[in-house]
Design a protein around this motif. Sequence first.
Motif, PDB file in Angstrom:
ATOM      1  N   VAL A   1       0.852  -1.182   0.000  1.00 35.21           N
ATOM      2  CA  VAL A   1       0.000   0.000   0.000  1.00 35.21           C
ATOM      3  C   VAL A   1       0.894   1.240   0.000  1.00 35.21           C
ATOM      4  N   ARG A   2       0.753   2.051  -1.031  1.00 31.67           N
ATOM      5  CA  ARG A   2       1.595   3.245  -1.181  1.00 31.67           C
ATOM      6  C   ARG A   2       0.714   4.445  -1.513  1.00 31.67           C
ATOM      7  N   ALA A   3       1.033   5.586  -0.899  1.00 32.18           N
ATOM      8  CA  ALA A   3       0.289   6.809  -1.167  1.00 32.18           C
ATOM      9  C   ALA A   3       0.654   7.344  -2.552  1.00 32.18           C
ATOM     10  N   TYR A   4      -0.291   8.043  -3.166  1.00 34.80           N
ATOM     11  CA  TYR A   4      -0.039   8.597  -4.496  1.00 34.80           C
ATOM     12  C   TYR A   4      -0.809   9.891  -4.680  1.00 34.80           C
ATOM     13  N   VAL A   5      -0.321  10.691  -5.615  1.00 35.42           N
ATOM     14  CA  VAL A   5      -1.014  11.882  -6.113  1.00 35.42           C
ATOM     15  C   VAL A   5      -0.968  11.797  -7.627  1.00 35.42           C
ATOM     16  N   GLU A   6      -2.078  12.165  -8.272  1.00 36.21           N
ATOM     17  CA  GLU A   6      -2.188  11.983  -9.723  1.00 36.21           C
ATOM     18  C   GLU A   6      -2.893  13.185 -10.338  1.00 36.21           C
ATOM     19  N   VAL A   7      -2.372  13.638 -11.467  1.00 36.76           N
ATOM     20  CA  VAL A   7      -3.009  14.707 -12.242  1.00 36.76           C
ATOM     21  C   VAL A   7      -3.225  14.181 -13.663  1.00 36.76           C
ATOM     22  N   GLU A   8      -4.471  14.206 -14.094  1.00 38.68           N
ATOM     23  CA  GLU A   8      -4.818  13.668 -15.409  1.00 38.68           C
ATOM     24  C   GLU A   8      -5.589  14.723 -16.199  1.00 38.68           C
ATOM     25  N   ASP A   9      -5.290  14.827 -17.502  1.00 43.57           N
ATOM     26  CA  ASP A   9      -6.002  15.761 -18.366  1.00 43.57           C
ATOM     27  C   ASP A   9      -6.319  15.069 -19.683  1.00 43.57           C
ATOM     28  N   ASP A  10      -7.167  15.708 -20.467  1.00 40.55           N
ATOM     29  CA  ASP A  10      -7.514  15.167 -21.790  1.00 40.55           C
ATOM     30  C   ASP A  10      -7.014  16.084 -22.906  1.00 40.55           C
ATOM     31  N   GLY A  11      -5.855  16.698 -22.657  1.00 39.22           N
ATOM     32  CA  GLY A  11      -5.258  17.587 -23.649  1.00 39.22           C
ATOM     33  C   GLY A  11      -4.540  16.828 -24.753  1.00 39.22           C
ATOM     34  N   PRO A  12      -3.625  17.504 -25.452  1.00 41.90           N
ATOM     35  CA  PRO A  12      -2.937  16.858 -26.582  1.00 41.90           C
ATOM     36  C   PRO A  12      -1.981  15.760 -26.169  1.00 41.90           C
ATOM     37  N   GLY A  13      -1.550  15.741 -24.905  1.00 41.26           N
ATOM     38  CA  GLY A  13      -0.641  14.699 -24.449  1.00 41.26           C
ATOM     39  C   GLY A  13       0.777  14.903 -24.954  1.00 41.26           C
ATOM     40  N   VAL A  14       1.617  13.924 -24.680  1.00 37.69           N
ATOM     41  CA  VAL A  14       3.039  13.955 -25.041  1.00 37.69           C
ATOM     42  C   VAL A  14       3.395  12.617 -25.664  1.00 37.69           C
ATOM     43  N   PRO A  15       4.159  12.603 -26.754  1.00 38.14           N
ATOM     44  CA  PRO A  15       4.596  11.318 -27.323  1.00 38.14           C
ATOM     45  C   PRO A  15       5.350  10.489 -26.298  1.00 38.14           C
ATOM     46  N   VAL A  16       5.134   9.194 -26.353  1.00 34.44           N
ATOM     47  CA  VAL A  16       5.748   8.293 -25.371  1.00 34.44           C
ATOM     48  C   VAL A  16       7.270   8.416 -25.390  1.00 34.44           C
ATOM     49  N   GLY A  17       7.837   8.628 -26.549  1.00 32.33           N
ATOM     50  CA  GLY A  17       9.291   8.742 -26.651  1.00 32.33           C
ATOM     51  C   GLY A  17       9.869   9.944 -25.945  1.00 32.33           C
ATOM     52  N   GLU A  18       9.029  10.911 -25.565  1.00 32.28           N
ATOM     53  CA  GLU A  18       9.508  12.119 -24.894  1.00 32.28           C
ATOM     54  C   GLU A  18       9.435  12.013 -23.375  1.00 32.28           C
ATOM     55  N   TYR A  19       8.860  10.936 -22.850  1.00 30.79           N
ATOM     56  CA  TYR A  19       8.656  10.842 -21.396  1.00 30.79           C
ATOM     57  C   TYR A  19       9.963  10.972 -20.617  1.00 30.79           C
ATOM     58  N   THR A  20      11.010  10.338 -21.115  1.00 31.05           N
ATOM     59  CA  THR A  20      12.271  10.310 -20.362  1.00 31.05           C
ATOM     60  C   THR A  20      12.955  11.672 -20.326  1.00 31.05           C
ATOM     61  N   ARG A  21      12.526  12.595 -21.168  1.00 26.26           N
ATOM     62  CA  ARG A  21      13.181  13.907 -21.215  1.00 26.26           C
ATOM     63  C   ARG A  21      12.357  15.002 -20.543  1.00 26.26           C
ATOM     64  N   LEU A  22      11.177  14.659 -20.069  1.00 25.46           N
ATOM     65  CA  LEU A  22      10.277  15.675 -19.536  1.00 25.46           C
ATOM     66  C   LEU A  22      10.819  16.347 -18.279  1.00 25.46           C
ATOM     67  N   THR A  23      11.641  15.635 -17.508  1.00 31.05           N
ATOM     68  CA  THR A  23      12.140  16.195 -16.254  1.00 31.05           C
ATOM     69  C   THR A  23      13.492  16.887 -16.409  1.00 31.05           C
ATOM     70  N   GLN A  24      13.970  17.013 -17.640  1.00 27.15           N
ATOM     71  CA  GLN A  24      15.220  17.742 -17.864  1.00 27.15           C
ATOM     72  C   GLN A  24      14.962  19.243 -17.765  1.00 27.15           C
ATOM     73  N   ARG A  25      15.885  19.940 -17.158  1.00 27.12           N
ATOM     74  CA  ARG A  25      15.717  21.380 -16.994  1.00 27.12           C
ATOM     75  C   ARG A  25      15.705  22.089 -18.350  1.00 27.12           C
ATOM     76  N   PHE A  26      14.735  22.986 -18.502  1.00 25.77           N
ATOM     77  CA  PHE A  26      14.575  23.835 -19.680  1.00 25.77           C
ATOM     78  C   PHE A  26      14.188  23.052 -20.942  1.00 25.77           C
ATOM     79  N   TYR A  27      13.813  21.805 -20.786  1.00 30.00           N
ATOM     80  CA  TYR A  27      13.392  21.043 -21.967  1.00 30.00           C
ATOM     81  C   TYR A  27      11.899  21.231 -22.191  1.00 30.00           C
ATOM     82  N   ARG A  28      11.532  21.478 -23.450  1.00 26.43           N
ATOM     83  CA  ARG A  28      10.135  21.605 -23.828  1.00 26.43           C
ATOM     84  C   ARG A  28       9.876  20.698 -25.017  1.00 26.43           C
TER      85      ARG A  28
END
Length: 357
Positions: A284-311
């Motif tokens: 049992v683990r606590a979680y927080v989740e934010v979900e939207d129905d916008g344009p989303g992000v390509p799966v291949g970009e997931y690993t770069r989303l947390t890089q500073r100044f990357y868009r």
Amino acid sequence: MHLLVRKRLVALLLPMLLPVLGLLVAAVWLGYSVAAQIAAYPGQPPHWGDVLVAALPALVMLLLLAAMAHLAARNALAPWITLAQSVQARSPKDLGQIAIAPEDPMEVRTMAEALNRLFARAHAERNAQQRFIADAAHQLRTPLAALQSQVEAWALMAHAAPEKTIHLPAQQVDQLRQASRRTTQLANQLLALSRVDSRLGQGEAAQRVDLKSLCETLLESFLDSALEKGLDLGLEAESAHVSGHEWLLRELISNLLDNAIKYTPAGGQVTLRCGKHVGDERQVRAYVEVEDDGPGVPVGEYTRLTQRFYRVPGAQAEGTGLGLAIAEEIAQEHGAALYFGKGANEAGMKVQLLFGE
């Protein structure tokens, strides 16, 4: 660990045991010699010459054993003295590794290795700070240059006009407002990132944080911006608590909500959730989740989303590329992880913050 420390302490003191015992024997012999000479002539002043002759072997033994004890202590402490002198002679900017000799005692090598690890972390943090300053200067240069060039052009037009005044189209004023907003947002994000970095290094004591209460408070603060854009902002909250820093978690969730609201088109839906997640191994683990129905992000970009100044290429909304980088650092501080995926019906974006056990 305690057994190892005791063994090393015995190994350190053993070479000094013989000189110390010898000193005790010599001191006893010296006292006995003096007492014997005094007892040999009762009622008369002692013959100090005879006393000195009788005590001379003990005195010589005392001096020899004292010299041996000094040498033993000096040899035992020599590696520590060398290590202390090496550290003391360093410049404050010198974070290079300390040389470790194979013949050094184990405890000295252990201390040197611990110092080397400390120097390595300090060196990595200094390099990260230098990169951050360089990146921040680069990111601020573009919007500030645009603002300056626009204002300079208007100033020249105003001075050239007969009445020293000009009339600006609403479109240009809106562009100036957007540029100033982006600059302000970037400056605020940089200050937030710097604040997070500095506070994380201070090692503040963790506290019990009520995720449900925190999410309810954040929902209220983002409700106006969501309504202004015509979004349906909802909350699905269950009771959950974690150990951490409330102000940091507020910053993290705020960045996730801000991204979702910013990139979701008008008429869309954004949902904030929190609660407890049951894993495959019944953990049992606590979680927080934010979900939207916008344009989303390509799966291949997931690993770069947390890089500073990357868009993400092609992103329509204005952003700084720092929100998820800040969220990632805060998550790591709390022993949590960020997971990215598709939203409901394979549309939009879902970001989940999953805490440890």
